[in-house]
Design an enzyme around this catalytic site. Structure first.
Site, PDB file in Angstrom:
ATOM      1  N   HIS A 161       0.739  -1.176  -0.076  1.00 27.47           N
ATOM      2  CA  HIS A 161       0.000   0.206   0.007  1.00 27.47           C
ATOM      3  C   HIS A 161       0.869   1.271  -0.141  1.00 27.47           C
ATOM      4  CE1 HIS A 161      -3.267   2.449   1.268  1.00 27.47           C
ATOM      5  NE2 HIS A 161      -2.482   3.233   1.637  1.00 27.47           N
ATOM      6  N   GLU A 162       1.583   1.307   0.881  1.00 29.69           N
ATOM      7  CA  GLU A 162       2.570   2.552   1.132  1.00 29.69           C
ATOM      8  C   GLU A 162       3.501   2.683  -0.142  1.00 29.69           C
ATOM      9  OE1 GLU A 162       1.851   4.731   3.023  1.00 29.69           O
ATOM     10  OE2 GLU A 162       0.448   3.466   4.181  1.00 29.69           O
ATOM     11  N   HIS A 202       2.022   4.460  -2.749  1.00 30.23           N
ATOM     12  CA  HIS A 202       1.998   6.161  -2.444  1.00 30.23           C
ATOM     13  C   HIS A 202       3.249   6.547  -3.302  1.00 30.23           C
ATOM     14  CE1 HIS A 202      -1.605   7.063  -0.386  1.00 30.23           C
ATOM     15  NE2 HIS A 202      -1.017   6.005   0.877  1.00 30.23           N
ATOM     16  N   HIS A 242       3.219   6.484  -7.022  1.00 31.98           N
ATOM     17  CA  HIS A 242       2.338   7.731  -7.308  1.00 31.98           C
ATOM     18  C   HIS A 242       3.340   8.675  -7.411  1.00 31.98           C
ATOM     19  CE1 HIS A 242      -1.874   9.644  -6.944  1.00 31.98           C
ATOM     20  NE2 HIS A 242      -1.243  10.001  -8.093  1.00 31.98           N
TER      21      HIS A 242
HETATM   22 ZN    ZN Z   1      -2.543   5.249   2.036  1.00 34.36          ZN
END
Ligand code: ZN
Length: 713
Positions: A499-500, A503, A506
């Site tokens: 998940h991280e 980021h 991104h």
């Molecule tokens: Zn998050």
């Protein structure tokens, strides 16, 4: 560690001073955090030279410099233009931005009592700093002139969006108001800040003051580890020899799940869910009502009908009606699932001859029995297949396939780090070899590091004044194992790691010209990272990276099936306790709050929704800190599910693509529309480009194991 580094610096300074005989006044404030990044990769933060004494002078000087830049823009004698106003704003505040990168490390990765003291001192100054910028009337007049000019309409869409976002950051926060309205607006904000703090303090009081002390014969069903923590919690509170159940989620949740003492479960449950609602001086009912009243008055000054309308206008959902529509579409399935879950639990209770009807304080307890019977997943067994280093390799493989990125370790010492555990990788484009940026990883837990996992940047992408390389980071709290042994990770932590990393990807893949356009939209920014979690269970990751730490064999299909199945466990409870909050949040912020009796209103609305009697709101109104201790999530709690809908829908696009989760064409679209575009495009438009249509809720219903409504579209 910190001490060591500081003495290094001290030694270096002495050498420098004697060698060059330059006398530096001992009192000269150290503002080194404002300095340009130097060294390779377009400059990198000097993490090896961080000195706590530099925080305050740097931040204060940075604000001073920022305000001087703002004044220069505001008082420019030339007529306002995109270049001399909007772009000048984009260029401003750079030194303070750099100081913030270091400040963030101190606050999150290596906090100390000293740092926390400085934080308390800086917080009001920082908030005054941004108020000064937003309240600068001459500056706003220029921004407005550009926003209203005809030339903007002929500009590129991303430039138009930049102008809009800049204008909004003033206008949506009261800059258009004049005279009495402006004064009242400021007064309301001040009063709200006070009430938000009071709300949190009351909640904290009820969490700290209500402690249940148990004797040894009242610990039935509880695990040894939990009992130990209860004993030390009691000792801390000078009740040596007793066992404390504190009034927090981390205490309440395991107690209700495992305690066999039903009357104690009821007591713990009632105490927890009555936080802020005890009719005493710490009661939050009147505060909630006053907060809603003031928020409503404030947005009326700006010309909106209700608070949610103002709040959602620049979110992906755009209107409270659309957000509400989503919540209401999922709600019937959620409460229907609760009925099934309660029936399952009642059956177990009856078979045991418990002679009870399932009440709210029985839910977690019997759900655990259902879990054991139907979904049992041995977390220790799973862990043997989840090694930290392999997970990282898997993430690099995914980033290579989807983003065409290559990760190469940076030789130790080439790039400064703030702790020896931190490792750095160079990120390049696989095809062109072009440098994209650096990825810093700070994997392990240590004293002074905040809990959980997070991602951040020390420099974001932008290209309007020359292309910048990205400096992205991931931070986790894995427990460091013995040297030379693999670090084994729980399933939840593995997903969070991905998940991280989502980021970070991104940040790394962003291709926008202006800094403002790298910003996020609250109900959209979690989507990209949530989506990346889905790659953990793709075949390529399973077969090559989820391998046993001793035998090297891939995780068995049977265990993978159990993991997938477990994801639908207790979804009635989880979805319902969440949705009730999301619904109440929107209802509160779309209802006329005059003479609101919060306690009665909550009851009445939940009854109208047919809230199952076995479940309370996850955060009852008087303890709903997301929306009442500040405005971060007010009229925004729905956002979690909004992002979930996008995640499920986008994941199904991959699942049904010819190349599955590694489909080349779809990956290209993913990167182009959903990652690289940042906030340069309206998120709804970006998603439509990716998917060819809007997101639909069916995929989410399937993910949660809910029946898909026939008429849904
Ligand atoms: Zn998050």
């Amino acid at each position: 560690m910190t001490k060591l580094r500081f003495s290094h610096i001290a030694v270096a300074l002495v050498i420098l001073a004697t060698a060059t005989a330059i006398m530096v006044s001992a009192e000269a404030p150290n503002t080194s955090l404002l300095d340009e990044y130097k060294g390779p990769y377009g400059g990198v933060p000097a993490f090896d030279k961080m000195d706590v004494a530099s925080i305050k002078p740097s931040m204060e000087k940075g604000m001073e410099m920022g305000l001087a830049e703002i004044d220069a823009i505001a008082s420019n004698p030339e007529p306002p233009t995109f270049e001399n106003t909007i772009l000048a704003l984009e260029r401003s505040g750079r030194p303070l931005d750099r100081a913030f990168s270091y400040y963030g490390i101190w606050r999150s990765n290596m906090s100390t009592p000293d740092v926390r003291e400085i934080q308390a001192e800086l917080a009001p100054k920082l908030s005054a700093y941004s108020s000064k910028i937003r309240g600068n009337e001459a500056l706003f007049a220029r921004v407005r002139a550009v926003y209203e000019s005809d030339t903007v309409k002929k500009m590129r869409p991303d430039q138009q969006r930049l102008v809009l976002l800049t204008y909004d950051s003033f206008a949506r926060n009261g800059a258009t108001l004049e005279g009495d309205a402006k004064a009242r607006y400021a007064e309301i904000n001040e009063k709200l800040a006070e009430l938000h703090t009071k709300f949190s303090n009351n909640m904290l009081h009820d969490e700290e003051e209500y402690v249940l002390y148990l004797d040894e014969n009242q610990l039935g069903g509880l695990s040894e580890a939990f009992v130990k923590s209860m004993a030390s919690a009691a000792t801390e509170r000078e009740h040596d020899g007793k066992y404390a159940v504190t009034n927090t989620r981390s205490s309440m949740d395991p107690f209700l799940t495992f305690s066999t003492e039903r009357d104690l479960r009821e007591k713990v449950w009632r105490t927890y869910y009555n936080r802020g609602d005890n009719g005493d001086e710490y009661d939050n009912n009147a505060i909630c009502a006053e907060i809603l009243q003031l928020r409503n008055e404030r947005i009326h000054l700006l010309g909106y009908d209700n608070y949610a309308q103002w709040r959602l206008e620049n979110r992906m959902a755009k209107t409270p009606e659309r957000a509400m529509e989503l919540l209401e579409a999922v709600w019937p399935a959620a409460i229907a699932r609760v009925a099934e879950e309660v029936a399952d639990m009642q059956e177990i209770a009856d078979a045991e001859g418990a002679g009870i009807t399932i009440e709210p304080w029985d839910y977690r307890f019997y759900a655990e029995k259902v879990r054991k019977a139907k979904y049992d997943l041995d977390s220790d067994e799973v862990k043997q297949y989840v090694q930290l280093e392999k997970l990282r390799e898997a993430m690099f493989m995914v980033a290579g396939e989807l983003f065409n990125f290559k990760f190469t370790p940076v030789p130790e010492g080439k790039v400064p780090v703030f702790h020896p555990d931190v490792k750095v990788w160079e990120v390049t484009d696989k095809t062109s070899g072009k440098l994209v940026g650096l990825w810093y990883l700070d994997p392990y837990a240590r004293t002074g590091k905040r809990s959980g996992a997070w991602a951040t940047t020390y420099r974001s992408y932008e290209s309007f004044d020359g292309e910048k390389t990205v400096l992205a980071s991931n931070n986790s709290n894995f427990i460091k194992g013995e040297p030379g042994k693999p670090v084994l990770v729980s399933w939840d932590d593995a997903r969070t790691f991905f998940h991280e990393f989502g980021h970070a990807l991104h940040y790394l893949s962003m291709k926008v010209e202006y800094p403002t356009l790298t910003g996020g939209v609250r109900d959209y920014t979690e989507f990209q990272s949530q989506l990346l979690e889905r790659w953990v269970l793709t075949d390529r990751v399973i077969n090559k990276y989820l391998v046993h730490y001793e035998t090297g064999k891939p995780i068995p299909a049977e265990l993978v099936a159990k993991i997938k199945n477990a994801a639908t466990f207790n979804q009635g409870f989880e979805t319902t306790e969440y949705l009730a909050c999301a619904l109440m949040d929107l209802i509160y912020h779309t209802t006329d709050p005059s003479n609101l009796d919060v306690d009665a209103f909550e009851k009445e609305q939940l009854a109208r929704l047919h809230m199952p009697k076995e479940i309370p709101m996850r955060h009852r109104s008087t303890q709903f800190a997301h929306i009442f201790s500040g405005e971060g999530y007010s009229a925004g709690y729905y956002g979690y599910m909004w992002a979930d809908v996008l995640t499920s829908d986008a994941a199904e696009a991959f699942a049904s693509a010819p190349g599955g989760f590694y489909d080349k064409d779809l990956s290209k679209k993913l990167v182009k529309y959903l990652f690289a575009a940042g906030n340069s495009v309206d998120p709804a438009d970006a998603y439509r480009e990716f998917r060819g249509r809007d997101a639909e809720i069916e995929a989410l219903m399937r993910d949660r194991g809910f029946p898909v409504p026939a008429a849904a579209n």
